[in-house]
Design a protein around this motif. Structure first.
Motif, short mmCIF file in Angstrom:
data_model
loop_
_atom_site.label_atom_id
_atom_site.label_comp_id
_atom_site.label_asym_id
_atom_site.label_seq_id
_atom_site.Cartn_x
_atom_site.Cartn_y
_atom_site.Cartn_z
N ALA A 107 0.86 -1.19 0.00
CA ALA A 107 0.00 0.00 0.00
C ALA A 107 0.89 1.23 0.00
CB ALA A 107 -0.92 0.02 1.22
N GLY A 108 0.54 2.19 -0.83
CA GLY A 108 1.31 3.43 -0.87
C GLY A 108 0.91 4.28 -2.06
N PRO A 118 2.44 9.10 2.44
CA PRO A 118 1.68 8.38 3.46
C PRO A 118 0.23 8.15 3.06
CG PRO A 118 2.09 10.64 4.15
CD PRO A 118 2.91 10.42 2.92
N ILE A 119 -0.37 7.15 3.66
CA ILE A 119 -1.76 6.77 3.38
C ILE A 119 -2.55 6.80 4.68
CG2 ILE A 119 -1.19 5.35 1.39
CD1 ILE A 119 -1.23 2.93 3.27
N CYS A 120 -3.86 6.81 4.58
CA CYS A 120 -4.71 6.70 5.76
C CYS A 120 -5.16 5.25 5.92
CB CYS A 120 -5.92 7.64 5.65
SG CYS A 120 -7.07 7.22 4.33
N GLY A 121 -5.49 4.88 7.16
CA GLY A 121 -5.96 3.53 7.43
C GLY A 121 -4.86 2.48 7.52
N ALA A 122 -3.60 2.92 7.71
CA ALA A 122 -2.50 1.96 7.75
C ALA A 122 -2.63 0.98 8.91
CB ALA A 122 -1.16 2.70 7.84
N LEU A 123 -3.18 1.45 10.02
CA LEU A 123 -3.30 0.58 11.20
C LEU A 123 -4.25 -0.58 10.93
CD1 LEU A 123 -2.32 0.27 14.08
CD2 LEU A 123 -4.17 1.74 14.84
N ALA A 124 -5.41 -0.29 10.35
CA ALA A 124 -6.38 -1.34 10.05
C ALA A 124 -5.82 -2.31 9.00
CB ALA A 124 -7.69 -0.73 9.57
N GLN A 141 6.52 6.98 6.41
CA GLN A 141 5.80 7.84 7.36
C GLN A 141 4.73 7.09 8.13
OE1 GLN A 141 6.48 8.41 4.17
NE2 GLN A 141 6.53 10.60 3.66
N ASN A 142 4.29 5.93 7.64
CA ASN A 142 3.25 5.16 8.32
C ASN A 142 3.80 4.04 9.19
OD1 ASN A 142 1.65 5.74 5.35
ND2 ASN A 142 0.59 6.26 7.24
N SER A 259 -3.07 10.28 8.76
CA SER A 259 -2.64 9.11 9.51
C SER A 259 -2.55 9.44 11.00
CB SER A 259 -1.28 8.62 9.00
OG SER A 259 -0.31 9.63 9.13
N PHE A 260 -2.55 8.41 11.81
CA PHE A 260 -2.48 8.59 13.25
C PHE A 260 -1.12 9.13 13.67
CE2 PHE A 260 -1.30 6.66 17.39
CZ PHE A 260 -2.21 7.33 18.19
N ASN A 261 -1.14 10.13 14.55
CA ASN A 261 0.10 10.72 15.06
C ASN A 261 0.58 9.90 16.26
OD1 ASN A 261 2.20 12.29 15.94
ND2 ASN A 261 1.01 14.17 16.22
#
Length: 352
Positions: A107-108, A118-124, A141-142, A259-261
């Motif tokens: 993913a990227g 960076p992307i959003c939702g990397a944690l899930a 960055q993720n 993304s989450f800080n």
């Protein structure tokens, strides 16, 4: 080979369903087609991928390129599929080896220079990849955010060329091993200090009881008496977050606009939307459902200042999540459920 298969993840509420990225190169007039229910951002990836490959000095075949994102009935959004699409083209044309592609999930978003954004939702997505037994390659960055998932094999990268060097064996990527606990608590930003409040004995006592019992509370007083000041300091007297609570809160934050800080790890969120906020902004929604303020305040505080100024229909939307602890967003083609366990603090001026 003229066919390459890679794995990535989409987002559906709190879940990250698996997406198989199939890249096929065939003879015919030059074209670049993406199928599999892509949205506008995914359709635009063909231009980003083409420019990134050219600037990285790879060859783009003057043939018919078909990208299939399966399953076809699952909506695909955002630029996270840029990386697997680009690698699929390179593997299908023999420019990189394809024997290791099925060991990873990818993913990227690609910049035109070939750098990864960076992307959003990397944690899930990392959580889903860890359950499948595959390693996850994602933007640098993720990495700290993805490392919140214990036992996950994470390989951060900065560019497309760096990943290609890893696949060819010239310069393998290093597995990210930094634990979230290595960020010391003293280095993290804290909420405003409760001890800074002088006086206000009755209000402080009421808030302390609300913190101990997880009660919602309404602050009533004339302007300038410290209602907003007390509310901003309320998260600082709440109990420390457990590991499970912190992970749930971080997962919701990662689904937001950014993304989450990692600096906010184990810090209870504090959300204070303006009274002009719409119902969608408060409870979540959109064509591709995103979490609203009540979900972004998961395991934290939602502060509604100037309560009477909020639209009545917007306030009525709070009834169900306050009772059940979650919100279900229904659309014609899909449903998404988001947790919404928050503590409500409201403030208003007294009636004349």
């Amino acid at each position: 080979m003229s066919l390459a298969v890679l794995y990535s993840r989409s987002l559906s509420g709190m879940e990250a369903p698996l997406v198989t990225v199939e890249v096929h190169i065939a003879n015919g007039l030059p074209s670049f087609t993406i199928v599999g229910l892509p949205d506008t951002e995914v359709k635009e990836s063909k231009d980003r991928v083409r420019a990134a490959l050219q600037n990285a000095k790879f060859k783009i075949p003057a043939q018919r390129i078909t990208i299939n994102l399966a399953p076809a009935d699952l909506p695909k959004e955002s630029g996270r599929f840029d990386l697997p699409i680009a690698l699929g083209i390179l593997a299908a044309t023999g420019q990189i080896p394809a024997d290791k592609l099925d060991q990873y999930e990818w993913a990227g978003e690609l910049a035109l220079t070939g750098e990864l954004r960076p992307i959003c939702g990397a944690l899930a997505m990392t959580y889903g990849a860890s359950r499948s037994g595959r390693a996850f390659i994602l933007p640098q960055q993720n990495a700290a955010e993805a490392a919140l998932v214990k036992e996950a094999a994470i390989y951060p990268a900065q560019s497309l060329l760096q990943i290609c060097a890893h696949l060819t064996g010239r310069e393998p990527l290093r597995r990210y091993l930094e634990a979230p606990d290595s960020h010391t608590e003293t280095a993290l930003p804290s909420h405003p200090d409760w001890r800074e409040v002088k006086g206000q004995a009755h209000a402080k006592r009421a808030l302390e009881i609300a913190a101990a019992g997880s009660h919602s509370i309404l602050l009533v007083g004339p302007p300038g008496t410290g209602k907003s000041m007390l509310a901003a300091r309320f998260p600082g007297i709440l109990p420390a977050m457990t590991e499970k609570e912190a992970l749930e809160s971080a997962a919701i934050q990662s689904l937001g606009s950014g993304s989450f800080n990692i600096a906010n790890w184990k810090r209870r969120p504090y959300r204070s939307p303006h009274h002009s906020a719409s119902g969608v902004a408060l409870v979540g929604g959109g064509s591709n459902p995103r979490p609203g303020e009540i979900s972004l305040a998961m395991h934290g505080v939602l502060f509604l200042d100037e309560l009477p100024e909020f639209d009545r229909k917007v306030l009525e939307m709070l009834r169900e999540p306050l009772e059940s602890g979650y919100i279900t967003i229904s659309r014609a083609a899909r449903q998404a459920e988001f947790p919404a366990k928050f503590q409500l603090i409201a403030a208003m001026n007294p009636c004349n």
